[in-house]
Design an enzyme around this catalytic site. Structure first.
Site, PDB file in Angstrom:
ATOM      1  N   TYR A  45       0.704  -1.242  -0.030  1.00 43.34           N
ATOM      2  CA  TYR A  45      -0.029   0.070  -0.142  1.00 43.34           C
ATOM      3  C   TYR A  45       1.035   1.482   0.046  1.00 43.34           C
ATOM      4  O   TYR A  45       0.626   2.373  -0.645  1.00 43.34           O
ATOM      5  CB  TYR A  45      -0.973  -0.155   1.071  1.00 43.34           C
ATOM      6  CG  TYR A  45      -2.132   1.399   1.070  1.00 43.34           C
ATOM      7  CD1 TYR A  45      -3.145   1.122   0.208  1.00 43.34           C
ATOM      8  CD2 TYR A  45      -1.774   2.266   1.824  1.00 43.34           C
ATOM      9  CE1 TYR A  45      -3.727   2.131  -0.094  1.00 43.34           C
ATOM     10  CE2 TYR A  45      -2.474   3.409   1.852  1.00 43.34           C
ATOM     11  CZ  TYR A  45      -3.660   3.173   0.804  1.00 43.34           C
ATOM     12  OH  TYR A  45      -4.432   4.612   0.661  1.00 43.34           O
ATOM     13  N   SER A 127      -4.004  14.097   6.916  1.00 47.56           N
ATOM     14  CA  SER A 127      -5.036  13.528   5.952  1.00 47.56           C
ATOM     15  C   SER A 127      -6.417  13.537   6.410  1.00 47.56           C
ATOM     16  O   SER A 127      -6.454  13.053   7.362  1.00 47.56           O
ATOM     17  CB  SER A 127      -4.464  12.101   5.501  1.00 47.56           C
ATOM     18  OG  SER A 127      -5.385  11.676   4.535  1.00 47.56           O
ATOM     19  N   GLN A 149      -5.510  18.194   5.428  1.00 46.14           N
ATOM     20  CA  GLN A 149      -5.821  18.203   4.146  1.00 46.14           C
ATOM     21  C   GLN A 149      -7.201  17.603   3.731  1.00 46.14           C
ATOM     22  O   GLN A 149      -7.589  16.491   4.522  1.00 46.14           O
ATOM     23  CB  GLN A 149      -4.804  16.956   3.576  1.00 46.14           C
ATOM     24  CG  GLN A 149      -4.824  16.456   2.296  1.00 46.14           C
ATOM     25  CD  GLN A 149      -5.690  15.100   2.046  1.00 46.14           C
ATOM     26  OE1 GLN A 149      -5.484  14.386   3.052  1.00 46.14           O
ATOM     27  NE2 GLN A 149      -6.476  15.020   1.071  1.00 46.14           N
ATOM     28  N   TYR A 151     -10.096  15.550   1.648  1.00 45.40           N
ATOM     29  CA  TYR A 151     -10.401  14.842   0.601  1.00 45.40           C
ATOM     30  C   TYR A 151     -12.066  15.456   0.605  1.00 45.40           C
ATOM     31  O   TYR A 151     -12.792  14.907   1.372  1.00 45.40           O
ATOM     32  CB  TYR A 151     -10.262  13.317   0.736  1.00 45.40           C
ATOM     33  CG  TYR A 151      -9.033  12.667   0.272  1.00 45.40           C
ATOM     34  CD1 TYR A 151      -8.567  13.302  -0.887  1.00 45.40           C
ATOM     35  CD2 TYR A 151      -8.570  12.015   1.176  1.00 45.40           C
ATOM     36  CE1 TYR A 151      -7.161  12.631  -1.133  1.00 45.40           C
ATOM     37  CE2 TYR A 151      -7.173  11.309   0.559  1.00 45.40           C
ATOM     38  CZ  TYR A 151      -6.695  11.526  -0.441  1.00 45.40           C
ATOM     39  OH  TYR A 151      -5.543  11.172  -0.779  1.00 45.40           O
ATOM     40  N   THR A 177      -6.714  18.067  -1.705  1.00 45.03           N
ATOM     41  CA  THR A 177      -6.155  17.320  -2.743  1.00 45.03           C
ATOM     42  C   THR A 177      -7.081  17.130  -4.020  1.00 45.03           C
ATOM     43  O   THR A 177      -8.240  16.599  -3.806  1.00 45.03           O
ATOM     44  CB  THR A 177      -5.821  15.960  -2.084  1.00 45.03           C
ATOM     45  OG1 THR A 177      -4.780  16.205  -1.085  1.00 45.03           O
ATOM     46  CG2 THR A 177      -5.105  14.911  -3.062  1.00 45.03           C
ATOM     47  N   LYS A 260      -3.404  20.846  -3.893  1.00 41.13           N
ATOM     48  CA  LYS A 260      -2.261  19.931  -3.915  1.00 41.13           C
ATOM     49  C   LYS A 260      -2.766  18.934  -5.267  1.00 41.13           C
ATOM     50  O   LYS A 260      -4.124  18.526  -5.312  1.00 41.13           O
ATOM     51  CB  LYS A 260      -2.394  18.891  -2.829  1.00 41.13           C
ATOM     52  CG  LYS A 260      -1.218  17.788  -2.890  1.00 41.13           C
ATOM     53  CD  LYS A 260      -1.198  17.389  -1.478  1.00 41.13           C
ATOM     54  CE  LYS A 260      -0.074  16.116  -1.312  1.00 41.13           C
ATOM     55  NZ  LYS A 260      -0.573  14.666  -1.789  1.00 41.13           N
ATOM     56  N   HIS A 284       1.032  13.093  -6.485  1.00 38.74           N
ATOM     57  CA  HIS A 284       0.788  11.930  -5.475  1.00 38.74           C
ATOM     58  C   HIS A 284       1.845  10.911  -5.324  1.00 38.74           C
ATOM     59  O   HIS A 284       1.355   9.657  -5.194  1.00 38.74           O
ATOM     60  CB  HIS A 284      -0.724  11.512  -5.646  1.00 38.74           C
ATOM     61  CG  HIS A 284      -1.527  11.164  -4.693  1.00 38.74           C
ATOM     62  ND1 HIS A 284      -2.608  12.010  -4.305  1.00 38.74           N
ATOM     63  CD2 HIS A 284      -1.453  10.192  -3.732  1.00 38.74           C
ATOM     64  CE1 HIS A 284      -3.042  11.460  -2.942  1.00 38.74           C
ATOM     65  NE2 HIS A 284      -2.606  10.412  -2.771  1.00 38.74           N
ATOM     66  N   SER A 316       6.505  14.956  -4.288  1.00 39.55           N
ATOM     67  CA  SER A 316       6.743  13.567  -5.070  1.00 39.55           C
ATOM     68  C   SER A 316       8.117  13.178  -5.416  1.00 39.55           C
ATOM     69  O   SER A 316       8.748  13.846  -6.350  1.00 39.55           O
ATOM     70  CB  SER A 316       5.790  13.771  -6.250  1.00 39.55           C
ATOM     71  OG  SER A 316       4.435  13.698  -5.862  1.00 39.55           O
ATOM     72  N   VAL A 318      10.791  13.257  -3.116  1.00 38.52           N
ATOM     73  CA  VAL A 318      11.990  13.777  -2.149  1.00 38.52           C
ATOM     74  C   VAL A 318      12.230  12.805  -1.284  1.00 38.52           C
ATOM     75  O   VAL A 318      11.521  12.078  -0.356  1.00 38.52           O
ATOM     76  CB  VAL A 318      11.287  14.957  -1.348  1.00 38.52           C
ATOM     77  CG1 VAL A 318      12.324  15.522  -0.424  1.00 38.52           C
ATOM     78  CG2 VAL A 318      10.925  15.992  -2.375  1.00 38.52           C
ATOM     79  N   ARG A 319      13.546  12.497  -1.198  1.00 39.35           N
ATOM     80  CA  ARG A 319      14.198  11.351  -0.174  1.00 39.35           C
ATOM     81  C   ARG A 319      14.996  11.739   0.664  1.00 39.35           C
ATOM     82  O   ARG A 319      15.738  11.454   1.439  1.00 39.35           O
ATOM     83  CB  ARG A 319      14.712  10.363  -1.211  1.00 39.35           C
ATOM     84  CG  ARG A 319      13.595   9.427  -1.740  1.00 39.35           C
ATOM     85  CD  ARG A 319      12.551   8.891  -0.950  1.00 39.35           C
ATOM     86  NE  ARG A 319      11.666   8.190  -1.905  1.00 39.35           N
ATOM     87  CZ  ARG A 319      10.302   8.816  -2.318  1.00 39.35           C
ATOM     88  NH1 ARG A 319      10.281   9.777  -1.824  1.00 39.35           N
ATOM     89  NH2 ARG A 319       9.524   8.182  -2.987  1.00 39.35           N
TER      90      ARG A 319
HETATM   91  C1  LIG Z   1       0.625   5.519   1.689  1.00 42.67           C
HETATM   92  C2  LIG Z   1       0.283   6.793   1.254  1.00 42.67           C
HETATM   93  C3  LIG Z   1      -0.816   7.561   1.537  1.00 42.67           C
HETATM   94  C4  LIG Z   1      -0.906   8.744   1.131  1.00 42.67           C
HETATM   95  N1  LIG Z   1      -2.307   9.354   1.418  1.00 42.67           N
HETATM   96  C5  LIG Z   1      -2.468  10.711   0.972  1.00 42.67           C
HETATM   97  C6  LIG Z   1      -3.765  11.219   1.646  1.00 42.67           C
HETATM   98  O1  LIG Z   1      -4.288  10.744   2.286  1.00 42.67           O
HETATM   99  N2  LIG Z   1      -3.938  12.481   1.103  1.00 42.67           N
HETATM  100  C7  LIG Z   1      -3.124  13.153   0.303  1.00 42.67           C
HETATM  101  O2  LIG Z   1      -3.170  14.179  -0.051  1.00 42.67           O
HETATM  102  N3  LIG Z   1      -1.887  12.483  -0.234  1.00 42.67           N
HETATM  103  C8  LIG Z   1      -1.665  11.248   0.182  1.00 42.67           C
HETATM  104  N4  LIG Z   1      -0.469  10.657  -0.171  1.00 42.67           N
HETATM  105  C9  LIG Z   1       0.517  11.377  -1.275  1.00 42.67           C
HETATM  106  C10 LIG Z   1       1.501  12.299  -0.551  1.00 42.67           C
HETATM  107  O3  LIG Z   1       0.939  13.172   0.261  1.00 42.67           O
HETATM  108  C11 LIG Z   1       2.529  12.626  -1.554  1.00 42.67           C
HETATM  109  O4  LIG Z   1       1.970  13.477  -2.383  1.00 42.67           O
HETATM  110  C12 LIG Z   1       3.487  11.615  -2.099  1.00 42.67           C
HETATM  111  O5  LIG Z   1       3.426  10.586  -1.042  1.00 42.67           O
HETATM  112  C13 LIG Z   1       4.696  12.272  -2.707  1.00 42.67           C
HETATM  113  O6  LIG Z   1       5.425  11.024  -3.236  1.00 42.67           O
HETATM  114  P1  LIG Z   1       6.738  10.238  -2.366  1.00 42.67           P
HETATM  115  O7  LIG Z   1       6.204   9.688  -1.314  1.00 42.67           O
HETATM  116  O8  LIG Z   1       7.056   9.421  -3.487  1.00 42.67           O
HETATM  117  O9  LIG Z   1       7.706  11.495  -2.106  1.00 42.67           O
HETATM  118  C14 LIG Z   1      -0.131   9.314  -0.108  1.00 42.67           C
HETATM  119  C15 LIG Z   1       0.921   8.749  -0.250  1.00 42.67           C
HETATM  120  C16 LIG Z   1       1.246   7.447   0.365  1.00 42.67           C
HETATM  121  C17 LIG Z   1       2.555   6.918  -0.180  1.00 42.67           C
END
Ligand SMILES: Cc1cc2nc3c(=O)[nH]c(=O)nc-3n(C[C@H](O)[C@H](O)[C@H](O)COP(=O)(O)O)c2cc1C
Length: 387
Positions: A45, A127, A149, A151, A177, A260, A284, A316, A318-319
């Site tokens: 997930y 979230s 955030q 939804y 988002t 977002k 995302h 997206s 960033v590590r």
């Molecule tokens: C497991 C998981 C759950 C996420 N849940 C949400 C969320 O609930 N709301 C949201 O706006 N973005 C969600 N995201 C996206 C993150 O906010 C972010 O945009 C994304 O993870 C960035 O990519 P990266 O983790 O590869 O850097 C989720 C990402 C992951 C990995």
């Protein structure tokens, strides 16, 4: 004067007593460790993205195509990485991205993240799909900085209720988002037929909401649980939303609003026209449109289009601290870190998240300093060259 880099000295000094860091300091190594720790479903997930995961790979590859050009003899003895974004002061231009259903990673989920964020002084974005109710997370976060955030659900009264609760619980900015009004084709989850929400995880804000409860005949118990889950499915996202609908949010939220999921400069311009305060350039983490442009590749055009009118944030891929430097140089005012802290949570709970934050902030300050940069506003395209 920033002291974020002091974490480096702390690690070496502890080493004199044979104490090693609890987790790797190269955060790109956390995913592999988390895979060994988590169930296949939970790992899939978090690590999984949409389709063939080409966009997730592109997000990372885009960082590799830019290189920092260090400059010398610039008196970098005094550093100050602090910034103020959407009215929130932070020690460095770094926030925690919204990540839902965190209790699949660690039983304390968002509560642990909220405590770690407060300890590090880093703002968190909670979230809508959190596994703990926003009020409980706010309590764990104490006097920490927090944004909410949204939804945006189909039921407008529910949306308003979320906004009112968030305001009352001390969330100061709203992140809306836009890219996830429905879940994408995600093979890792599909192959395991795993969607946490249908198992009652990540629905705490819904089940605890008075408007939601009214719609399902009262507080959610075993008796109306299936009705509640069906109501969640029916309400989660709204594909019919348009730019005109943003006026509704403005009416019901008096703080700053960030959109977002923006990837096109024209959408960023529309955000300005709609009276929004910020855009977050994000795909995302490649979890929605496989084959979509790498988020870092989308950033310069968006920053160019609206960067002098509203705030431009980025996520997206960033590590590392160096990744943060590159995103700032390409026009972001602040950067959201996501998967690395999720893996930190999985591996070490609150301490694991704190470790990730301290690493990324220390590496950010060291990378800037060694590149001849003392403040975030000194970063620009001149900081980088194409690899
Ligand atoms: C497991 C998981 C759950 C996420 N849940 C949400 C969320 O609930 N709301 C949201 O706006 N973005 C969600 N995201 C996206 C993150 O906010 C972010 O945009 C994304 O993870 C960035 O990519 P990266 O983790 O590869 O850097 C989720 C990402 C992951 C990995």
């Amino acid at each position: 004067m920033s002291a974020l880099a002091d974490f480096q000295n702390e690690i070496y000094l502890k080493g004199l007593g044979d104490v090693l860091p609890e987790l790797p300091t190269d955060l790109t190594g956390l995913e592999g460790l988390a895979e060994r720790r988590l169930s296949a479903q939970a790992f899939g997930y978090v690590a999984g993205s949409a389709g063939s995961e080409a966009t997730a790979r592109a997000n990372r590859a885009a960082f590799d195509r830019w290189r920092i050009v260090p400059r010398m003899l610039r008196d970098v003895a005094e550093r100050d990485l602090s910034v103020r974004v959407l009215g929130t002061a932070m020690p460095a231009p770094v926030l925690l991205a919204p990540i839902g259903v965190q209790s699949i990673l660690h039983p304390d989920g968002e509560l642990a993240v909220a405590r770690a964020a407060q300890a590090a002084g880093v703002p968190m974005v909670l979230s809508t799909a959190s596994s703990y109710a926003m009020e409980d997370v706010a309590e764990a976060n104490g006097d920490g900085a927090r944004w909410y955030q949204l939804y945006w659900p189909k039921d407008r009264d529910l949306a308003v209720s979320f906004l009112e609760r968030a305001k009352a619980a001390g969330y100061t900015a709203l992140v809306v988002t836009l890219d996830t009004f429905t879940l994408a084709w995600r093979p890792r989850d599909l192959d395991q037929a795993y969607l946490p929400f249908l198992r009652g995880i990540g629905v705490a804000n819904y089940f605890s909401d008075p408007v939601f409860q009214q719609a399902v005949g009262g507080p959610v118990t075993d008796a109306n649980r299936d009705t509640a889950l069906l109501h969640w499915i029916a309400n989660f996202g709204n594909p019919s939303l348009t730019w005109e609908d943003l006026a509704f949010l403005r009416e019901h939220w008096d703080g700053p609003i960030a959109l977002k999921g923006i990837q096109h400069p024209d959408d960023a311009r529309r955000a300005v026209h709609a009276g929004m305060d910020a855009v977050i350039v994000s795909n995302h983490g490649g979890r929605q449109v496989d084959g979509a442009v790498a988020s870092l590749d989308a950033l310069p055009a968006v920053a160019d289009a609206v960067g002098n009118q509203i705030s431009v944030l980025f996520d997206s891929g960033v590590r590392t601290g160096a990744d943060v430097v590159k995103a700032l140089a390409l026009g972001a005012q602040a950067v959201l870190v996501a998967r690395p802290y999720a893996y930190g949570l999985a591996l070490g709970g609150e301490a694991g998240v704190r470790h990730v934050l301290r690493c990324i902030l220390a590496e950010l300050e060291l990378t800037m300093t060694l590149s001849g940069l003392t403040r975030p506003d000194e970063l620009s395209l001149d900081t980088l060259v194409r690899a």
